[in-house]
Design an enzyme around this catalytic site. Structure first.
Site, PDB file in Angstrom:
ATOM      1  N   LYS A  11     -19.428 -34.796  -6.437  1.00 58.62           N
ATOM      2  CA  LYS A  11     -20.398 -34.779  -7.540  1.00 58.62           C
ATOM      3  C   LYS A  11     -21.307 -33.545  -7.464  1.00 58.62           C
ATOM      4  O   LYS A  11     -21.384 -32.875  -6.430  1.00 58.62           O
ATOM      5  CB  LYS A  11     -21.201 -36.096  -7.509  1.00 58.62           C
ATOM      6  CG  LYS A  11     -20.331 -37.350  -7.770  1.00 58.62           C
ATOM      7  CD  LYS A  11     -21.171 -38.614  -7.928  1.00 58.62           C
ATOM      8  CE  LYS A  11     -20.283 -39.823  -8.221  1.00 58.62           C
ATOM      9  NZ  LYS A  11     -21.084 -41.044  -8.532  1.00 58.62           N
ATOM     10  N   TYR A  51     -16.305 -42.762 -17.636  1.00 56.06           N
ATOM     11  CA  TYR A  51     -17.223 -43.833 -17.233  1.00 56.06           C
ATOM     12  C   TYR A  51     -17.343 -44.932 -18.304  1.00 56.06           C
ATOM     13  O   TYR A  51     -18.341 -45.662 -18.317  1.00 56.06           O
ATOM     14  CB  TYR A  51     -18.602 -43.265 -16.906  1.00 56.06           C
ATOM     15  CG  TYR A  51     -18.730 -42.714 -15.497  1.00 56.06           C
ATOM     16  CD1 TYR A  51     -18.412 -43.496 -14.375  1.00 56.06           C
ATOM     17  CD2 TYR A  51     -19.199 -41.426 -15.264  1.00 56.06           C
ATOM     18  CE1 TYR A  51     -18.543 -43.001 -13.080  1.00 56.06           C
ATOM     19  CE2 TYR A  51     -19.335 -40.923 -13.972  1.00 56.06           C
ATOM     20  CZ  TYR A  51     -19.007 -41.723 -12.881  1.00 56.06           C
ATOM     21  OH  TYR A  51     -19.153 -41.237 -11.601  1.00 56.06           O
ATOM     22  N   PHE A  59     -28.123 -47.306 -17.016  1.00 54.46           N
ATOM     23  CA  PHE A  59     -28.103 -45.989 -16.380  1.00 54.46           C
ATOM     24  C   PHE A  59     -27.025 -45.060 -16.944  1.00 54.46           C
ATOM     25  O   PHE A  59     -26.839 -43.955 -16.451  1.00 54.46           O
ATOM     26  CB  PHE A  59     -27.928 -46.122 -14.861  1.00 54.46           C
ATOM     27  CG  PHE A  59     -26.681 -46.861 -14.440  1.00 54.46           C
ATOM     28  CD1 PHE A  59     -25.448 -46.212 -14.368  1.00 54.46           C
ATOM     29  CD2 PHE A  59     -26.742 -48.211 -14.108  1.00 54.46           C
ATOM     30  CE1 PHE A  59     -24.297 -46.890 -13.980  1.00 54.46           C
ATOM     31  CE2 PHE A  59     -25.595 -48.902 -13.723  1.00 54.46           C
ATOM     32  CZ  PHE A  59     -24.366 -48.233 -13.656  1.00 54.46           C
ATOM     33  N   ARG A  87     -12.335 -45.249  -0.333  1.00 56.72           N
ATOM     34  CA  ARG A  87     -13.573 -46.027  -0.542  1.00 56.72           C
ATOM     35  C   ARG A  87     -14.286 -46.261   0.793  1.00 56.72           C
ATOM     36  O   ARG A  87     -15.510 -46.279   0.856  1.00 56.72           O
ATOM     37  CB  ARG A  87     -13.255 -47.374  -1.212  1.00 56.72           C
ATOM     38  CG  ARG A  87     -12.660 -47.276  -2.620  1.00 56.72           C
ATOM     39  CD  ARG A  87     -13.630 -46.915  -3.708  1.00 56.72           C
ATOM     40  NE  ARG A  87     -14.724 -47.848  -3.843  1.00 56.72           N
ATOM     41  CZ  ARG A  87     -15.557 -47.871  -4.892  1.00 56.72           C
ATOM     42  NH1 ARG A  87     -15.409 -46.998  -5.903  1.00 56.72           N
ATOM     43  NH2 ARG A  87     -16.551 -48.719  -4.952  1.00 56.72           N
ATOM     44  N   THR A  93     -21.996 -47.782  -2.602  1.00 59.96           N
ATOM     45  CA  THR A  93     -22.499 -47.044  -3.777  1.00 59.96           C
ATOM     46  C   THR A  93     -23.912 -46.497  -3.536  1.00 59.96           C
ATOM     47  O   THR A  93     -24.207 -45.356  -3.862  1.00 59.96           O
ATOM     48  CB  THR A  93     -22.514 -47.977  -5.011  1.00 59.96           C
ATOM     49  OG1 THR A  93     -21.197 -48.512  -5.190  1.00 59.96           O
ATOM     50  CG2 THR A  93     -22.922 -47.234  -6.266  1.00 59.96           C
ATOM     51  N   ARG A 104     -21.335 -40.931   1.614  1.00 57.24           N
ATOM     52  CA  ARG A 104     -22.546 -41.218   0.837  1.00 57.24           C
ATOM     53  C   ARG A 104     -23.777 -41.276   1.736  1.00 57.24           C
ATOM     54  O   ARG A 104     -24.870 -40.889   1.324  1.00 57.24           O
ATOM     55  CB  ARG A 104     -22.343 -42.498   0.025  1.00 57.24           C
ATOM     56  CG  ARG A 104     -21.473 -42.199  -1.213  1.00 57.24           C
ATOM     57  CD  ARG A 104     -21.016 -43.432  -1.931  1.00 57.24           C
ATOM     58  NE  ARG A 104     -20.558 -43.123  -3.292  1.00 57.24           N
ATOM     59  CZ  ARG A 104     -19.958 -43.998  -4.084  1.00 57.24           C
ATOM     60  NH1 ARG A 104     -19.752 -45.247  -3.656  1.00 57.24           N
ATOM     61  NH2 ARG A 104     -19.574 -43.654  -5.295  1.00 57.24           N
ATOM     62  N   ASN A 114     -24.889 -39.939  -5.630  1.00 53.60           N
ATOM     63  CA  ASN A 114     -24.334 -40.441  -4.373  1.00 53.60           C
ATOM     64  C   ASN A 114     -23.122 -39.643  -3.872  1.00 53.60           C
ATOM     65  O   ASN A 114     -22.290 -40.153  -3.126  1.00 53.60           O
ATOM     66  CB  ASN A 114     -24.017 -41.942  -4.499  1.00 53.60           C
ATOM     67  CG  ASN A 114     -23.080 -42.240  -5.655  1.00 53.60           C
ATOM     68  OD1 ASN A 114     -22.592 -41.319  -6.308  1.00 53.60           O
ATOM     69  ND2 ASN A 114     -22.813 -43.504  -5.900  1.00 53.60           N
ATOM     70  N   HIS A 117     -17.229 -39.705  -5.939  1.00 55.85           N
ATOM     71  CA  HIS A 117     -16.606 -40.802  -6.685  1.00 55.85           C
ATOM     72  C   HIS A 117     -15.234 -41.069  -6.081  1.00 55.85           C
ATOM     73  O   HIS A 117     -14.552 -40.135  -5.648  1.00 55.85           O
ATOM     74  CB  HIS A 117     -16.414 -40.431  -8.160  1.00 55.85           C
ATOM     75  CG  HIS A 117     -15.457 -41.370  -8.865  1.00 55.85           C
ATOM     76  ND1 HIS A 117     -15.876 -42.572  -9.379  1.00 55.85           N
ATOM     77  CD2 HIS A 117     -14.110 -41.304  -9.055  1.00 55.85           C
ATOM     78  CE1 HIS A 117     -14.812 -43.206  -9.875  1.00 55.85           C
ATOM     79  NE2 HIS A 117     -13.733 -42.460  -9.696  1.00 55.85           N
ATOM     80  N   GLU A 128      -7.757 -42.702 -14.230  1.00 54.45           N
ATOM     81  CA  GLU A 128      -8.677 -41.588 -13.965  1.00 54.45           C
ATOM     82  C   GLU A 128      -7.923 -40.282 -13.708  1.00 54.45           C
ATOM     83  O   GLU A 128      -8.317 -39.222 -14.193  1.00 54.45           O
ATOM     84  CB  GLU A 128      -9.576 -41.957 -12.777  1.00 54.45           C
ATOM     85  CG  GLU A 128     -10.511 -43.125 -13.108  1.00 54.45           C
ATOM     86  CD  GLU A 128     -11.286 -43.675 -11.926  1.00 54.45           C
ATOM     87  OE1 GLU A 128     -11.129 -43.158 -10.787  1.00 54.45           O
ATOM     88  OE2 GLU A 128     -12.055 -44.633 -12.124  1.00 54.45           O
TER      89      GLU A 128
HETATM   90  P1  IDP Z   1     -18.905 -46.820  -7.363  1.00 55.61           P
HETATM   91  O1  IDP Z   1     -19.069 -45.348  -7.686  1.00 55.61           O
HETATM   92  O2  IDP Z   1     -19.250 -47.121  -5.934  1.00 55.61           O
HETATM   93  O3  IDP Z   1     -17.558 -47.367  -7.775  1.00 55.61           O
HETATM   94  P2  IDP Z   1     -20.025 -48.152  -9.709  1.00 55.61           P
HETATM   95  O4  IDP Z   1     -20.743 -49.452  -9.704  1.00 55.61           O
HETATM   96  O5  IDP Z   1     -18.645 -48.106 -10.301  1.00 55.61           O
HETATM   97  O6  IDP Z   1     -20.032 -47.593  -8.206  1.00 55.61           O
HETATM   98  O7  IDP Z   1     -20.961 -47.119 -10.489  1.00 55.61           O
HETATM   99  C1  IDP Z   1     -20.476 -45.849 -10.881  1.00 55.61           C
HETATM  100  C2  IDP Z   1     -21.541 -44.815 -10.616  1.00 55.61           C
HETATM  101  O8  IDP Z   1     -22.668 -45.062 -11.431  1.00 55.61           O
HETATM  102  C3  IDP Z   1     -22.089 -44.827  -9.183  1.00 55.61           C
HETATM  103  O9  IDP Z   1     -21.304 -44.084  -8.273  1.00 55.61           O
HETATM  104  C4  IDP Z   1     -23.461 -44.220  -9.374  1.00 55.61           C
HETATM  105  O10 IDP Z   1     -23.392 -42.795  -9.429  1.00 55.61           O
HETATM  106  C5  IDP Z   1     -23.859 -44.725 -10.737  1.00 55.61           C
HETATM  107  N1  IDP Z   1     -24.709 -45.931 -10.637  1.00 55.61           N
HETATM  108  C6  IDP Z   1     -24.319 -47.184 -10.327  1.00 55.61           C
HETATM  109  N2  IDP Z   1     -25.341 -48.038 -10.312  1.00 55.61           N
HETATM  110  C7  IDP Z   1     -26.448 -47.293 -10.648  1.00 55.61           C
HETATM  111  C8  IDP Z   1     -27.851 -47.607 -10.812  1.00 55.61           C
HETATM  112  O11 IDP Z   1     -28.294 -48.754 -10.653  1.00 55.61           O
HETATM  113  N3  IDP Z   1     -28.667 -46.551 -11.135  1.00 55.61           N
HETATM  114  C9  IDP Z   1     -28.203 -45.279 -11.330  1.00 55.61           C
HETATM  115  N4  IDP Z   1     -26.903 -44.957 -11.187  1.00 55.61           N
HETATM  116  C10 IDP Z   1     -26.045 -45.937 -10.845  1.00 55.61           C
HETATM  117 MG    MG Z   2     -16.727 -47.652  -9.667  1.00 61.74          MG
END
Ligand code: IDP
Ligand code: MG
Length: 141
Positions: A11, A51, A59, A87, A93, A104, A114, A117, A128
């Protein structure tokens, strides 16, 4: 265990920190091979498609703003059990909850920023990868 190809993004915050090499080294140390790679700024419409599952989340706008804010490293990673393995290497996350030594934990700044991805299932990986790579751009397929 099955050989798989997963989709990975380094990212914008991690690209700015100049840790593309350190992150790829971690993948390689853990048995994943780079099967495709390109540095790019993701167009907004493509990022929204990527996304789409988060479209209704509060968000979403912030996430798309961040992910299109600068260059990212788009990659296909190939190896045994690559989806789950990636993962595990990434960690939780939320960087504050990610295990020691995970990407992360090492390079994440916040829940949104974070660092990396990774696809969460075979169906996600396939969807994807197709958004960002043609099959002729990937090796080891
Ligand atoms: P993941 O990346 O671990 O699969 P997901 O729940 O699929 O997590 O969320 C996708 C991305 O959205 C996360 O990697 C993060 O960058 C962002 N994200 C998820 N939850 C939040 C939040 O509560 N606030 C801001 N950004 C978030
Ligand atoms: Mg995800």
């Amino acid at each position: 265990m099955a050989m798989e190809t997963t989709f990975s993004i380094i990212k914008p915050n991690a690209v700015k920190k100049n840790v593309i090499g350190a992150i790829i080294e971690k993948f390689e140390e853990n048995g994943l091979k780079v099967a495709a790679a390109k540095l790019a700024v993701i167009p907004r419409a493509q990022c929204e498609e990527f996304y789409a599952e988060h479209k209704e989340r509060p968000f979403f706008g912030e996430l798309v703003d961040f992910m299109t804010s600068g260059p990212v490293m788009l990659m296909a990673l190939h190896g045994e059990n690559a989806i789950t393995r990636n993962r595990e290497i990434m960690g939780a996350t939320n960087p504050a909850e990610a295990a020691e030594g995970t990407l992360r934990k090492l390079y994440g700044d916040s829940m949104g920023e974070n660092a990396v991805h990774g696809s969460d299932s075979p169906a996600s990986a396939e969807r994807e990868l197709k958004i960002f790579f043609t099959s002729s751009e990937m090796v080891n397929k």
